[in-house]
Design an enzyme around this catalytic site. Structure first.
Site, PDB file in Angstrom:
ATOM      1  N   SER A   1       0.920  -1.259   0.009  1.00 58.06           N
ATOM      2  CA  SER A   1       0.009   0.058   0.003  1.00 58.06           C
ATOM      3  C   SER A   1       0.926   1.202   0.145  1.00 58.06           C
ATOM      4  CB  SER A   1      -1.089   0.161   1.089  1.00 58.06           C
ATOM      5  OG  SER A   1      -1.867   0.777   0.993  1.00 58.06           O
TER       6      SER A   1
ATOM      7  N   ASP B   1      -8.694  -5.716  -5.438  1.00 55.26           N
ATOM      8  CA  ASP B   1      -8.402  -4.744  -4.712  1.00 55.26           C
ATOM      9  C   ASP B   1      -8.632  -3.601  -5.057  1.00 55.26           C
ATOM     10  OD1 ASP B   1      -7.041  -2.938  -2.871  1.00 55.26           O
ATOM     11  OD2 ASP B   1      -5.028  -3.498  -3.522  1.00 55.26           O
TER      12      ASP B   1
ATOM     13  N   HIS C   1      -5.825  -7.003  -0.877  1.00 51.69           N
ATOM     14  CA  HIS C   1      -4.924  -5.890  -0.672  1.00 51.69           C
ATOM     15  C   HIS C   1      -3.618  -6.582  -0.154  1.00 51.69           C
ATOM     16  CE1 HIS C   1      -3.928  -1.763  -0.547  1.00 51.69           C
ATOM     17  NE2 HIS C   1      -3.831  -1.719   0.716  1.00 51.69           N
TER      18      HIS C   1
END
Length: 475
Positions: A153, A409, A434
């Site tokens: 991320s 995601d 994710h």
């Protein structure tokens, strides 16, 4: 980038002990790397976790996790692939905490005062990591050890940036679920919540319709100011009394779907909260199984906000805080840090429109961002600055970066989905949520993530081999 819900226990604040056993240490880090007058040689204590359990001392690679917007233990406990890979490749593993998060607070409890918060920038964080890597290599007798950075991320964004900014220090980067394009203002504002919606729609189109219908029912009640019915339907601790309260409720509910889409793993997890296996399926079954849409919507949000069933009512303003990131900043000091970053360098102008997505109309424009950030932090955002600093989509001359993204995601389409060269490799994981690929191996893993990890492992081994040859030759 999302709501942060921590499951606290006695040891390190999370539900399990790390595997392997990390040692928690602190590094005396320079406060301001770029202004010699502002802080002089002042330092703060930057936390990091380290294990040499698998390391071939002096020659094995160093796997360095570029910590993101939260307590570093949370990421260490949910990135088991890195230590599994370390066991294979005999690597030293370091998880570094990002400044202003967790316990790495440069000014302690005053870190989020103005102007002290001004030292929270991407550039300062990258310099922290560069200094830490350089000095720890010297202290550990690891000058000949190639460094590979990892991140998921926002942490994945930082891994990319480390390879771009400090290629003399970092030999390669694995950037999992890193939305480096959308957070640089290079995407459609409607894309994120459209992709959240797609996750539920792909499970069952009627699920999308039920969610949209429930939000419409909520809006109908709000328009006639039937606040008592809304309070009862959603088990709110206080009866709403204004448009502001309804807006807050919409944000809280939308955020629950965001988190379930992101963390749609095939097994239960305790990452950013407790989540059942396949939460999108669980959510849709809950939405479609309820006799009343409003109660079904409340029960679905409860999957996120009341996983233990202990809450007797929902407090709108303690469970969710609206901020400069429409996908959620979380709670506590970590949320203040991310809010500030979303007001400065990280562009998060995502909005729902109730046309391409199933959520209420909730615009968030550059003008709204500017007004909020000026009032909250006394800053004016600089659109395009992240793109200027870190290349945007002009990455073709870079090298040795893996961009992995999962099709489940909602952040995926904000990242790099196509390989740009033989060493700028995009890996798309058809059944991945994710940064699923950073998690430890699990019997429930889909074949697509097993294949992705093998590709990542092989590529990183090649990078290490190449870098070791260069170091031996003195290049």
């Amino acid at each position: 980038m999302c709501v942060r819900l921590c499951v606290c226990v006695k040891n390190h604040g999370y539900s399990t002990d790390p595997k392997p056993q990390f040692k928690e240490k602190y590094f005396p880090q320079i406060m301001d790397h770029f202004n010699f007058n502002s802080m002089g040689n002042g330092t703060y204590e930057q936390r990091y976790l380290i294990t040499d359990e698998y390391w071939k001392k002096g020659s094995g690679p160093i796997f360095f996790y570029t910590g993101n917007e939260g307590d570093i233990w949370e990421f260490a406990l949910n990135s088991g692939f890195i230590t599994e890979l370390a066991a294979q490749q005999r690597a030293l593993v370091i998880f570094a905490e990002h400044r202003y998060y967790g316990k790495s607070l440069p000014f302690g409890q005053d870190s989020f005062n103005i102007p002290e918060v001004g030292l929270l920038t991407v550039e300062q964080a990258l310099a922290d990591y560069a200094i830490m890597i350089t000095e720890l290599k010297q202290q550990l007798g690891a000058s000949a050890c190639p460094v590979i950075v990892f991140g998921g991320s926002y942490g994945g964004m930082l891994s990319v940036y480390m390879r771009l900014r400090y290629p003399n220090i970092v030999a390669g980067a694995l950037a999992a679920s890193a939305p480096i394009l959308s957070t640089a203002g290079m995407g459609e504002s409607k894309q994120f919540f459209q992709d959240v919606t797609s996750d539920f729609e792909n499970y069952a189109p009627e699920c999308r319709d039920a969610v949209r219908g429930a939000f419409q029912r909520l809006q109908d009640l709000a328009q006639i100011e039937d606040y008592g019915r809304i309070q009862s339907a959603f088990s709110l601790c206080k009866t709403p009394s204004s448009y502001k309260d309804i807006h807050q409720l919409n944000g809280l509910l939308r955020n629950a779907f965001t988190l379930m889409a992101m963390l749609d793993y095939p097994y239960s997890t305790h990452f950013m909260g407790s989540m059942p296996a396949n939460p999108v399926k669980v959510a849709c079954d809950t939405m479609l199984g309820g006799a009343d849409l409003l109660h079904a919507l409340k029960d679905t949000a409860g999957i996120v906000y009341n996983s233990t069933g202990d809450l007797t009512c929902f407090d709108l303003y303690t469970l969710y805080v609206e901020c400069a990131d429409p996908t959620g900043c979380g709670l506590g000091f970590n949320s203040l840090a991310w809010d500030y970053q979303a007001c400065t360098e990280i562009e998060m102008c995502y909005e729902s429109n109730n046309v391409s997505d199933m959520f209420p109309l909730m615009p968030f424009t550059e003008k709204q961002r500017e007004q909020y950030c000026s009032k909250r932090w006394g800053v004016i955002p600089r659109p395009g600055w992240l793109k200027t600093q870190f290349w945007g989509d002009a990455l073709s001359t870079a090298s040795n970066i893996i961009f992995s993204n999962g099709d489940l995601d909602p952040w995926a389409n904000g990242g790099v989905r196509k390989s740009l060269s033989s060493s700028l490799i995009a890996i798309n994981i058809s059944e991945g949520a994710h940064h699923l690929d950073l998690r430890e191996a699990n019997d429930a893993d889909p074949a697509s993530v097993i294949k992705a990890r093998k590709m990542e492992s092989d590529t990183i081994a090649q990078w290490v081999k190449m870098e070791r040859k260069c170091l031996q030759r003195g290049f």
